[in-house]
Design an enzyme around this catalytic site. Structure first.
Site, PDB file in Angstrom:
ATOM      1  N   THR A 193       0.823  -1.228   0.000  1.00 42.23           N
ATOM      2  CA  THR A 193       0.000   0.000   0.000  1.00 42.23           C
ATOM      3  C   THR A 193       0.852   1.272   0.000  1.00 42.23           C
ATOM      4  N   GLY A 194       2.162   1.126   0.196  1.00 38.96           N
ATOM      5  CA  GLY A 194       3.032   2.311   0.282  1.00 38.96           C
ATOM      6  C   GLY A 194       3.411   2.855  -1.090  1.00 38.96           C
ATOM      7  N   ASP A 220       6.442   2.910  -2.645  1.00 36.25           N
ATOM      8  CA  ASP A 220       7.251   1.991  -3.447  1.00 36.25           C
ATOM      9  C   ASP A 220       6.477   0.712  -3.762  1.00 36.25           C
ATOM     10  N   ASP A 248       1.236  -8.172   9.488  1.00 31.61           N
ATOM     11  CA  ASP A 248       1.822  -7.054  10.230  1.00 31.61           C
ATOM     12  C   ASP A 248       3.219  -7.485  10.654  1.00 31.61           C
ATOM     13  N   LEU A 252       9.388  -4.159   1.804  1.00 32.97           N
ATOM     14  CA  LEU A 252       9.291  -2.692   1.758  1.00 32.97           C
ATOM     15  C   LEU A 252       8.532  -2.157   2.965  1.00 32.97           C
ATOM     16  N   ALA A 253       7.938  -3.044   3.744  1.00 34.34           N
ATOM     17  CA  ALA A 253       7.113  -2.594   4.871  1.00 34.34           C
ATOM     18  C   ALA A 253       7.999  -1.979   5.946  1.00 34.34           C
ATOM     19  N   GLN A 268       7.975   1.380   9.278  1.00 33.04           N
ATOM     20  CA  GLN A 268       7.633   2.711   9.786  1.00 33.04           C
ATOM     21  C   GLN A 268       8.704   3.578   9.139  1.00 33.04           C
ATOM     22  N   SER A 281      18.534   1.836   3.658  1.00 33.34           N
ATOM     23  CA  SER A 281      18.325   3.271   3.437  1.00 33.34           C
ATOM     24  C   SER A 281      19.611   4.078   3.595  1.00 33.34           C
ATOM     25  N   GLU A 328      19.709   6.669   5.081  1.00 34.64           N
ATOM     26  CA  GLU A 328      19.640   7.202   6.443  1.00 34.64           C
ATOM     27  C   GLU A 328      20.570   6.412   7.377  1.00 34.64           C
ATOM     28  N   TYR A 353      15.104   5.541  13.405  1.00 32.41           N
ATOM     29  CA  TYR A 353      14.817   4.906  12.104  1.00 32.41           C
ATOM     30  C   TYR A 353      16.107   4.376  11.473  1.00 32.41           C
ATOM     31  N   ARG A 387       4.020  10.031  -3.076  1.00 37.79           N
ATOM     32  CA  ARG A 387       4.785  10.130  -1.832  1.00 37.79           C
ATOM     33  C   ARG A 387       3.827  10.502  -0.692  1.00 37.79           C
TER      34      ARG A 387
HETATM   35  P1  NAP Z   1       5.771   4.126   2.752  1.00 37.44           P
HETATM   36  O1  NAP Z   1       5.087   4.826   1.626  1.00 37.44           O
HETATM   37  O2  NAP Z   1       5.696   4.712   4.115  1.00 37.44           O
HETATM   38  O3  NAP Z   1       5.230   2.626   2.798  1.00 37.44           O
HETATM   39  C1  NAP Z   1       5.504   1.787   3.888  1.00 37.44           C
HETATM   40  C2  NAP Z   1       4.664   0.524   3.796  1.00 37.44           C
HETATM   41  O4  NAP Z   1       4.901  -0.249   4.978  1.00 37.44           O
HETATM   42  C3  NAP Z   1       3.140   0.793   3.762  1.00 37.44           C
HETATM   43  O5  NAP Z   1       2.520  -0.159   2.935  1.00 37.44           O
HETATM   44  C4  NAP Z   1       2.742   0.567   5.217  1.00 37.44           C
HETATM   45  O6  NAP Z   1       1.396   0.190   5.395  1.00 37.44           O
HETATM   46  C5  NAP Z   1       3.651  -0.623   5.554  1.00 37.44           C
HETATM   47  N1  NAP Z   1       3.783  -0.829   6.994  1.00 37.44           N
HETATM   48  C6  NAP Z   1       4.029   0.085   7.965  1.00 37.44           C
HETATM   49  N2  NAP Z   1       4.061  -0.516   9.167  1.00 37.44           N
HETATM   50  C7  NAP Z   1       3.837  -1.832   8.959  1.00 37.44           C
HETATM   51  C8  NAP Z   1       3.716  -2.961   9.796  1.00 37.44           C
HETATM   52  N3  NAP Z   1       3.837  -2.877  11.135  1.00 37.44           N
HETATM   53  N4  NAP Z   1       3.470  -4.166   9.236  1.00 37.44           N
HETATM   54  C9  NAP Z   1       3.322  -4.292   7.904  1.00 37.44           C
HETATM   55  N5  NAP Z   1       3.384  -3.251   7.049  1.00 37.44           N
HETATM   56  C10 NAP Z   1       3.652  -2.039   7.575  1.00 37.44           C
HETATM   57  O7  NAP Z   1       7.324   3.959   2.416  1.00 37.44           O
HETATM   58  P2  NAP Z   1       8.065   3.940   0.984  1.00 37.44           P
HETATM   59  O8  NAP Z   1       8.555   5.304   0.698  1.00 37.44           O
HETATM   60  O9  NAP Z   1       7.228   3.216   0.012  1.00 37.44           O
HETATM   61  O10 NAP Z   1       9.368   3.095   1.349  1.00 37.44           O
HETATM   62  C11 NAP Z   1       9.399   1.677   1.159  1.00 37.44           C
HETATM   63  C12 NAP Z   1      10.544   1.101   1.984  1.00 37.44           C
HETATM   64  O11 NAP Z   1      11.783   1.653   1.537  1.00 37.44           O
HETATM   65  C13 NAP Z   1      10.492   1.375   3.471  1.00 37.44           C
HETATM   66  O12 NAP Z   1      11.047   0.261   4.127  1.00 37.44           O
HETATM   67  C14 NAP Z   1      11.392   2.585   3.658  1.00 37.44           C
HETATM   68  O13 NAP Z   1      11.892   2.621   4.980  1.00 37.44           O
HETATM   69  C15 NAP Z   1      12.465   2.286   2.633  1.00 37.44           C
HETATM   70  N6  NAP Z   1      13.147   3.422   2.037  1.00 37.44           N
HETATM   71  C16 NAP Z   1      12.442   4.425   1.474  1.00 37.44           C
HETATM   72  C17 NAP Z   1      13.103   5.466   0.858  1.00 37.44           C
HETATM   73  C18 NAP Z   1      12.356   6.595   0.206  1.00 37.44           C
HETATM   74  O14 NAP Z   1      12.973   7.648  -0.040  1.00 37.44           O
HETATM   75  N7  NAP Z   1      11.087   6.428  -0.133  1.00 37.44           N
HETATM   76  C19 NAP Z   1      14.516   5.485   0.823  1.00 37.44           C
HETATM   77  C20 NAP Z   1      15.201   4.440   1.413  1.00 37.44           C
HETATM   78  C21 NAP Z   1      14.507   3.391   1.999  1.00 37.44           C
HETATM   79  P3  NAP Z   1       0.228   1.313   5.645  1.00 37.44           P
HETATM   80  O15 NAP Z   1      -0.135   1.796   4.271  1.00 37.44           O
HETATM   81  O16 NAP Z   1      -0.828   0.518   6.315  1.00 37.44           O
HETATM   82  O17 NAP Z   1       0.839   2.368   6.509  1.00 37.44           O
HETATM   83  N1  GDD Z   2       9.299  15.769   6.680  1.00 38.59           N
HETATM   84  C1  GDD Z   2       9.749  17.032   6.793  1.00 38.59           C
HETATM   85  N2  GDD Z   2       8.868  18.033   7.092  1.00 38.59           N
HETATM   86  N3  GDD Z   2      11.067  17.272   6.609  1.00 38.59           N
HETATM   87  C2  GDD Z   2      11.489  18.551   6.680  1.00 38.59           C
HETATM   88  C3  GDD Z   2      10.619  19.616   6.956  1.00 38.59           C
HETATM   89  C4  GDD Z   2       9.246  19.339   7.186  1.00 38.59           C
HETATM   90  O1  GDD Z   2       8.428  20.223   7.451  1.00 38.59           O
HETATM   91  N4  GDD Z   2      11.346  20.757   6.934  1.00 38.59           N
HETATM   92  C5  GDD Z   2      12.609  20.412   6.664  1.00 38.59           C
HETATM   93  N5  GDD Z   2      12.706  19.076   6.521  1.00 38.59           N
HETATM   94  C6  GDD Z   2      13.951  18.320   6.268  1.00 38.59           C
HETATM   95  C7  GDD Z   2      14.160  17.163   7.258  1.00 38.59           C
HETATM   96  O2  GDD Z   2      14.643  17.668   8.522  1.00 38.59           O
HETATM   97  C8  GDD Z   2      15.183  16.351   6.492  1.00 38.59           C
HETATM   98  O3  GDD Z   2      16.477  16.869   6.716  1.00 38.59           O
HETATM   99  C9  GDD Z   2      14.803  16.567   5.024  1.00 38.59           C
HETATM  100  O4  GDD Z   2      13.910  17.693   5.015  1.00 38.59           O
HETATM  101  C10 GDD Z   2      14.104  15.374   4.364  1.00 38.59           C
HETATM  102  O5  GDD Z   2      13.079  14.941   5.235  1.00 38.59           O
HETATM  103  P1  GDD Z   2      12.009  13.823   4.769  1.00 38.59           P
HETATM  104  O6  GDD Z   2      11.382  14.208   3.486  1.00 38.59           O
HETATM  105  O7  GDD Z   2      11.130  13.553   5.928  1.00 38.59           O
HETATM  106  O8  GDD Z   2      12.933  12.555   4.395  1.00 38.59           O
HETATM  107  P2  GDD Z   2      14.129  11.860   5.183  1.00 38.59           P
HETATM  108  O9  GDD Z   2      15.380  12.148   4.405  1.00 38.59           O
HETATM  109  O10 GDD Z   2      14.125  12.173   6.611  1.00 38.59           O
HETATM  110  O11 GDD Z   2      13.757  10.309   5.047  1.00 38.59           O
HETATM  111  C11 GDD Z   2      13.333   9.750   3.801  1.00 38.59           C
HETATM  112  O12 GDD Z   2      14.469   9.298   3.089  1.00 38.59           O
HETATM  113  C12 GDD Z   2      15.192   8.207   3.712  1.00 38.59           C
HETATM  114  C13 GDD Z   2      16.368   7.882   2.805  1.00 38.59           C
HETATM  115  O13 GDD Z   2      17.434   8.762   3.093  1.00 38.59           O
HETATM  116  C14 GDD Z   2      12.360   8.613   4.096  1.00 38.59           C
HETATM  117  O14 GDD Z   2      11.785   8.190   2.888  1.00 38.59           O
HETATM  118  C15 GDD Z   2      13.049   7.416   4.735  1.00 38.59           C
HETATM  119  O15 GDD Z   2      12.125   6.315   4.810  1.00 38.59           O
HETATM  120  C16 GDD Z   2      14.234   7.034   3.845  1.00 38.59           C
HETATM  121  O16 GDD Z   2      14.900   5.907   4.370  1.00 38.59           O
END
Ligand code: NAP
Ligand code: GDD
Length: 324
Positions: free
Chosen positions: A10-11, A13, A58, A80-81, A83, A125, A127, A148, A183
């Protein structure tokens, strides 16, 4: 026909990947959590909800993980699941750890015990790296700066351990930030484009943000899910950085997004609110995806500006259609 199980379908990705795999002819299983409200909007966006075999799981409940993996026996499993919001991980560190760290461990252990032909993709990640000045590759030091990030290091190291100790095919994609019109609304890019649309159409006047000096390496989610699939088509499991190699500040994002939307100077609309600052933040993240390019033939196709244009256009369309 190959089968794939996507945990977290559902997320952002999960939905891009499900669409990608269905187009490749996969039988796709996708996990979701029971909630009191509808949660399939991203799958509806791609018009694929009825093409996915939905399974309830879950990550905090090993029994459900066990049941789903045993029953589906997928060729490929994409974990991909998570928090996934770094900001909330400071307020909910135990939940974040239970889901992202212990949950991933339960997945690896279950595959080892009951479906060891399954190739696993673990969503690691950027991160995990935390703060340092270098461009990050697969060997860079991990120094996470959030609960995280710590939870993702645990899952990453555990995947490597299962690979080495038990021969599991467990590949980690170290993905840098990737965004899209789908997103989540709390992430900074989508927060900006969604609020630009609201301001432009008269629903809001201001946008409140935190650390706008932070820099990230932002790519497009559609490109990044292709890399995930490519990683699982290899003969051996490994780790791969996926990134564009360019970093931009939140201010750069604001500059171009406000300009493109026609609203003009972002300084007329943005206010800084302390509540959006984190106890610790990463100043700058930029990745070196040379290995992914060489071994997988992967390259990003969407530029920083194009990504912003897609997101702004999509949010203006959604708000025009009264989808808030
Ligand atoms: P997202 O949109 O937040 O999706 C996360 C998914 O995980 C959703 O389907 C969510 O379900 C599910 N989930 C959350 N808690 C769960 C639980 N307890 N049990 C089972 N499912 C659960 O994240 P995304 O951006 O698609 O990212 C996908 C993965 O890549 C994550 O692991 C994230 O940490 C990692 N990642 C993301 C990025 C990025 O920039 N997007 C970068 C590096 C790594 P609900 O819809 O019910 O909440
Ligand atoms: N969310 C958010 N909201 N971030 C803000 C804001 C705000 O109002 N203002 C500034 N920022 C800054 C955050 O402090 C951070 O430095 C940057 O914007 C990016 O924040 P996010 O978009 O929340 O992403 P993230 O980099 O913390 O995390 C995402 O990328 C990771 C990979 O590096 C997530 O997708 C993680 O799941 C993923 O692993």
């Amino acid at each position: 026909m190959k089968s794939a199980l996507i945990l977290g379908v559902t997320g952002q990705d999960g939905s891009y990947l499900a669409d990608f795999l269905l187009k490749k002819g996969y039988n796709v299983y996708g996990s979701f959590r029971r909630t009191s409200h509808r949660l399939f909007e991203r799958l509806e966006y791609f018009d694929i909800l009825d093409k996915i075999n939905l399974v309830k799981l879950d990550l905090t409940d090993p029994i459900s993980i066990n049941k789903v993996i045993k029953e589906t026996q997928p060729d490929e499993l994409y974990n991909l699941a998570a928090q996934s919001f770094v900001g909330i991980s400071f307020d909910q560190p135990i939940l974040t750890t239970n889901v992202n760290a212990t949950g991933a461990l339960s997945v690896f252990e279950t595959v080892k015990e009951s479906s060891n032909h399954t190739k696993i993709y673990q969503a690691s990640s950027s991160e995990m790296f935390g703060n340092s000045n270098e461009i990050k590759n697969e060997f860079s030091r991990m120094n996470p700066a959030s609960p995280y990030g710590v939870s993702k290091v645990f899952a990453h190291k555990t995947a490597q351990h299962y690979r080495e100790a038990y021969g599991l095919f467990a590949t980690c994609g170290i993905l840098f930030n990737h965004e899209s019109p789908l997103r989540g609304l709390e992430f900074v890019t989508r927060k900006i484009t969604h609020n630009i649309a609201r301001i432009k159409l008269g629903y809001d006047k201001k946008l409140f943000l935190g650390n706008i000096d932070a820099k990230r390496d932002w790519g497009f989610a559609g490109d990044y899910v292709k890399a995930m699939w490519q990683m699982l088509q290899q003969d051996k499991s490994s780790d791969y950085v996926v990134a564009t190699g360019e970093s931009h500040s939140v201010k750069d994002f604001l500059d171009y997004a406000f300009d493109y939307s026609g609203l003009g100077d972002w300084k007329d609309f943005v206010e800084i609110d302390k509540k959006y600052f984190r106890p610790q933040d990463i100043d700058d993240l930029v990745g070196d995806a040379t290995k992914a390019e060489k071994e997988l033939g992967w390259k990003p196709s969407i530029t920083f500006k194009k990504l912003i244009e897609m997101m702004v256009d999509s949010d203006i369309k959604l708000i025009n259609e009264h989808v808030f």
